[in-house]
Design an enzyme around this catalytic site. Structure first.
Site, PDB file in Angstrom:
ATOM      1  N   ASP A   1      44.178-107.687 -23.721  1.00  0.00           N
ATOM      2  CA  ASP A   1      43.548-106.566 -24.436  1.00  0.00           C
ATOM      3  C   ASP A   1      44.163-106.424 -25.817  1.00  0.00           C
ATOM      4  OD1 ASP A   1      42.556-103.747 -25.044  1.00  0.00           O
ATOM      5  OD2 ASP A   1      41.903-103.901 -22.963  1.00  0.00           O
TER       6      ASP A   1
ATOM      7  N   VAL B   1      39.035-110.461 -28.311  1.00  0.00           N
ATOM      8  CA  VAL B   1      38.105-111.442 -27.741  1.00  0.00           C
ATOM      9  C   VAL B   1      37.216-112.117 -28.792  1.00  0.00           C
ATOM     10  CG1 VAL B   1      38.033-110.451 -25.417  1.00  0.00           C
ATOM     11  CG2 VAL B   1      36.383-109.653 -27.138  1.00  0.00           C
TER      12      VAL B   1
ATOM     13  N   ASN C   1      35.370-108.789 -19.459  1.00  0.00           N
ATOM     14  CA  ASN C   1      35.046-107.361 -19.300  1.00  0.00           C
ATOM     15  C   ASN C   1      35.151-106.562 -20.603  1.00  0.00           C
ATOM     16  OD1 ASN C   1      35.224-104.580 -17.722  1.00  0.00           O
ATOM     17  ND2 ASN C   1      37.094-104.733 -18.942  1.00  0.00           N
TER      18      ASN C   1
ATOM     19  N   TYR D   1      23.433-102.875 -28.194  1.00  0.00           N
ATOM     20  CA  TYR D   1      24.138-102.844 -26.906  1.00  0.00           C
ATOM     21  C   TYR D   1      23.264-103.510 -25.837  1.00  0.00           C
ATOM     22  CZ  TYR D   1      27.139-101.335 -23.102  1.00  0.00           C
ATOM     23  OH  TYR D   1      27.983-101.321 -21.999  1.00  0.00           O
TER      24      TYR D   1
ATOM     25  N   LYS E   1      24.227-107.067 -24.024  1.00  0.00           N
ATOM     26  CA  LYS E   1      24.407-107.157 -22.574  1.00  0.00           C
ATOM     27  C   LYS E   1      23.359-108.060 -21.935  1.00  0.00           C
ATOM     28  CE  LYS E   1      28.184-104.815 -22.147  1.00  0.00           C
ATOM     29  NZ  LYS E   1      29.417-105.521 -21.722  1.00  0.00           N
TER      30      LYS E   1
ATOM     31  N   THR F   1      34.908 -95.998 -26.638  1.00  0.00           N
ATOM     32  CA  THR F   1      34.100 -96.018 -27.855  1.00  0.00           C
ATOM     33  C   THR F   1      32.776 -95.270 -27.708  1.00  0.00           C
ATOM     34  OG1 THR F   1      33.519 -98.220 -27.033  1.00  0.00           O
ATOM     35  CG2 THR F   1      35.029 -98.118 -28.910  1.00  0.00           C
TER      36      THR F   1
HETATM   37  N1  LIG Z   1      31.456 -97.151 -19.128  1.00  0.00           N
HETATM   38  C1  LIG Z   1      30.179 -97.429 -18.895  1.00  0.00           C
HETATM   39  O1  LIG Z   1      29.341 -96.536 -18.764  1.00  0.00           O
HETATM   40  C2  LIG Z   1      29.730 -98.868 -18.772  1.00  0.00           C
HETATM   41  C3  LIG Z   1      28.512 -99.120 -18.134  1.00  0.00           C
HETATM   42  C4  LIG Z   1      28.084-100.440 -18.025  1.00  0.00           C
HETATM   43  C5  LIG Z   1      28.852-101.475 -18.518  1.00  0.00           C
HETATM   44  N2  LIG Z   1      30.028-101.205 -19.135  1.00  0.00           N
HETATM   45  C6  LIG Z   1      30.812-102.331 -19.626  1.00  0.00           C
HETATM   46  O2  LIG Z   1      31.998-102.436 -18.859  1.00  0.00           O
HETATM   47  C7  LIG Z   1      33.046-103.003 -19.645  1.00  0.00           C
HETATM   48  C8  LIG Z   1      34.284-102.127 -19.542  1.00  0.00           C
HETATM   49  O3  LIG Z   1      34.003-100.859 -20.084  1.00  0.00           O
HETATM   50  P1  LIG Z   1      34.850 -99.526 -19.741  1.00  0.00           P
HETATM   51  O4  LIG Z   1      33.892 -98.493 -19.328  1.00  0.00           O
HETATM   52  O5  LIG Z   1      35.968 -99.861 -18.867  1.00  0.00           O
HETATM   53  O6  LIG Z   1      35.322 -99.148 -21.238  1.00  0.00           O
HETATM   54  P2  LIG Z   1      36.754 -98.865 -21.885  1.00  0.00           P
HETATM   55  O7  LIG Z   1      36.486 -98.474 -23.286  1.00  0.00           O
HETATM   56  O8  LIG Z   1      37.536 -97.936 -21.021  1.00  0.00           O
HETATM   57  O9  LIG Z   1      37.465-100.296 -21.817  1.00  0.00           O
HETATM   58  C9  LIG Z   1      37.103-101.352 -22.655  1.00  0.00           C
HETATM   59  C10 LIG Z   1      38.348-102.191 -22.924  1.00  0.00           C
HETATM   60  O10 LIG Z   1      37.960-103.312 -23.746  1.00  0.00           O
HETATM   61  C11 LIG Z   1      38.932-103.436 -24.751  1.00  0.00           C
HETATM   62  N3  LIG Z   1      38.356-104.094 -25.934  1.00  0.00           N
HETATM   63  C12 LIG Z   1      37.389-103.635 -26.759  1.00  0.00           C
HETATM   64  N4  LIG Z   1      37.181-104.506 -27.760  1.00  0.00           N
HETATM   65  C13 LIG Z   1      38.045-105.551 -27.558  1.00  0.00           C
HETATM   66  C14 LIG Z   1      38.313-106.751 -28.254  1.00  0.00           C
HETATM   67  N5  LIG Z   1      37.660-107.088 -29.384  1.00  0.00           N
HETATM   68  N6  LIG Z   1      39.244-107.587 -27.744  1.00  0.00           N
HETATM   69  C15 LIG Z   1      39.928-107.264 -26.621  1.00  0.00           C
HETATM   70  N7  LIG Z   1      39.720-106.140 -25.920  1.00  0.00           N
HETATM   71  C16 LIG Z   1      38.791-105.285 -26.394  1.00  0.00           C
HETATM   72  C17 LIG Z   1      39.380-102.013 -25.073  1.00  0.00           C
HETATM   73  O11 LIG Z   1      40.625-101.992 -25.764  1.00  0.00           O
HETATM   74  C18 LIG Z   1      39.422-101.409 -23.703  1.00  0.00           C
HETATM   75  O12 LIG Z   1      40.681-101.585 -23.091  1.00  0.00           O
HETATM   76  C19 LIG Z   1      32.478-103.155 -21.054  1.00  0.00           C
HETATM   77  O13 LIG Z   1      32.043-104.486 -21.257  1.00  0.00           O
HETATM   78  C20 LIG Z   1      31.298-102.210 -21.048  1.00  0.00           C
HETATM   79  O14 LIG Z   1      30.317-102.586 -21.996  1.00  0.00           O
HETATM   80  C21 LIG Z   1      30.487 -99.915 -19.267  1.00  0.00           C
END
Ligand SMILES: NC(=O)c1ccc[n+]([C@@H]2O[C@H](COP(=O)([O-])OP(=O)(O)OC[C@H]3O[C@@H](n4cnc5c(N)ncnc54)[C@H](O)[C@@H]3O)[C@@H](O)[C@H]2O)c1
Length: 249
Positions: free
Chosen positions: A36, A63, A89, A154, A158, A192
């Site tokens: 991360d 990433v 992720n 977005y 996805k 975010t």
């Molecule tokens: N929260 C939701 O409602 C939801 C729903 C569907 C899918 N998702 C997907 O699930 C995944 C995890 O989301 P979450 O809800 O845990 O969000 P979150 O914001 O809690 O976690 C995301 C993590 O990704 C890391 N990150 C962001 N950009 C990065 C980069 N360039 N390099 C390395 N790390 C990076 C952040 O530092 C963070 O630790 C994401 O891909 C998100 O799109 C989330």
């Protein structure tokens, strides 16, 4: 244990679903690389894993950065000797009020779509050498349908994750590598999130969830656990939706 002796890289492992995935994978016997940009939060996850007698290390990773990926792969091999599982992720939200912003488009596509591709670009060659591997790409319900208050970047990013999963699955099956996607529904807001963190908008979104609640981060982590484990040995190129019935409506 369901991941005994496996080595897993979890991107975005410092927060939310990534952190839950790292913790559960370690409990199931995996050596986990928490990768991360957030060092303090990532080290905290590693600390929790070690406190529970698990094995883990933090790896700084953006990433979107090729060099950072090279370093992450090299450091994982140096520490643990192999990479069995990659969970792509890491991601950023598209819930921005400016629905036609070019800036949002570029940023979201770069992190969510290109970042996922780069993970496979750098890890799959190691899996090919070992003739085994499982990749789980975290997409979303947003990759399978449009939404009124999410920037189309977005959805597009996805959907790209969803489709590149299928490409990789068919291209690398011959190397013993399985590639699948997980599609979470309404989950706790991302770091975010803007619009989708608003309680009024969340209440409206919940009306579209047959189960009437948002998901828990562990409920997504368990889906990834199945796909990453040998229990899913004949499962590749498919999507596992974890959304309380949202897409079934
Ligand atoms: N929260 C939701 O409602 C939801 C729903 C569907 C899918 N998702 C997907 O699930 C995944 C995890 O989301 P979450 O809800 O845990 O969000 P979150 O914001 O809690 O976690 C995301 C993590 O990704 C890391 N990150 C962001 N950009 C990065 C980069 N360039 N390099 C390395 N790390 C990076 C952040 O530092 C963070 O630790 C994401 O891909 C998100 O799109 C989330």
């Amino acid at each position: 244990m369901r991941l005994a002796d496996k080595v897993a890289i979890v991107t975005g492992g410092a927060s939310g679903m990534g952190a839950a995935t790292a913790l559960i994978f370690a409990r199931e016997g995996a050596k986990v690389v928490v990768a991360d940009q957030l060092a303090a939060e990532g080290e905290q996850v590693v600390g929790r894993i070690k406190d529970a007698q698990g094995v883990a290390r933090f790896q700084p990773l953006d990433v979107t950065n090729e060099k950072a990926w090279e370093q992450a792969v090299a450091a994982t091999l140096a520490a643990y000797g192999r990479i069995d599982v990659l969970i792509n992720n890491a991601g950023i939200s598209g819930s921005d009020p400016n629905l036609l912003s070019r800036e949002v488009w570029d940023k979201v596509m770069t992190v969510n779509a290109t970042g996922c591709f780069l993970g496979m670009r750098h890890v799959i060659p190691e899996m090919q050498k070992a003739k085994r591997g499982a990749v789980v790409n975290i997409s979303s319900i947003s990759g399978l349908s449009g939404q009124t208050f999410v920037h189309m970047a977005y959805n597009a990013s996805k959907a790209a994750v969803w489709m590149m999963t299928k490409s990789a699955a068919v291209q690398f099956a011959k190397d013993g590598i399985r590639v699948n996607s997980v599609h979470p529904g309404l989950m706790p807001p991302m770091r975010t999130s803007k619009l989708t963190a608003d309680p009024t908008i969340r209440a409206k979104m919940l009306e579209a969830v047959p189960m009437g609640r948002d998901g828990r981060v562990e409920e997504v982590a368990y889906a990834s656990l199945f796909l990453a484990s040998d229990e899913a040995s004949y499962v590749t190129g498919t999507e596992l939706v974890v959304d309380g019935g949202y897409l079934a409506m």
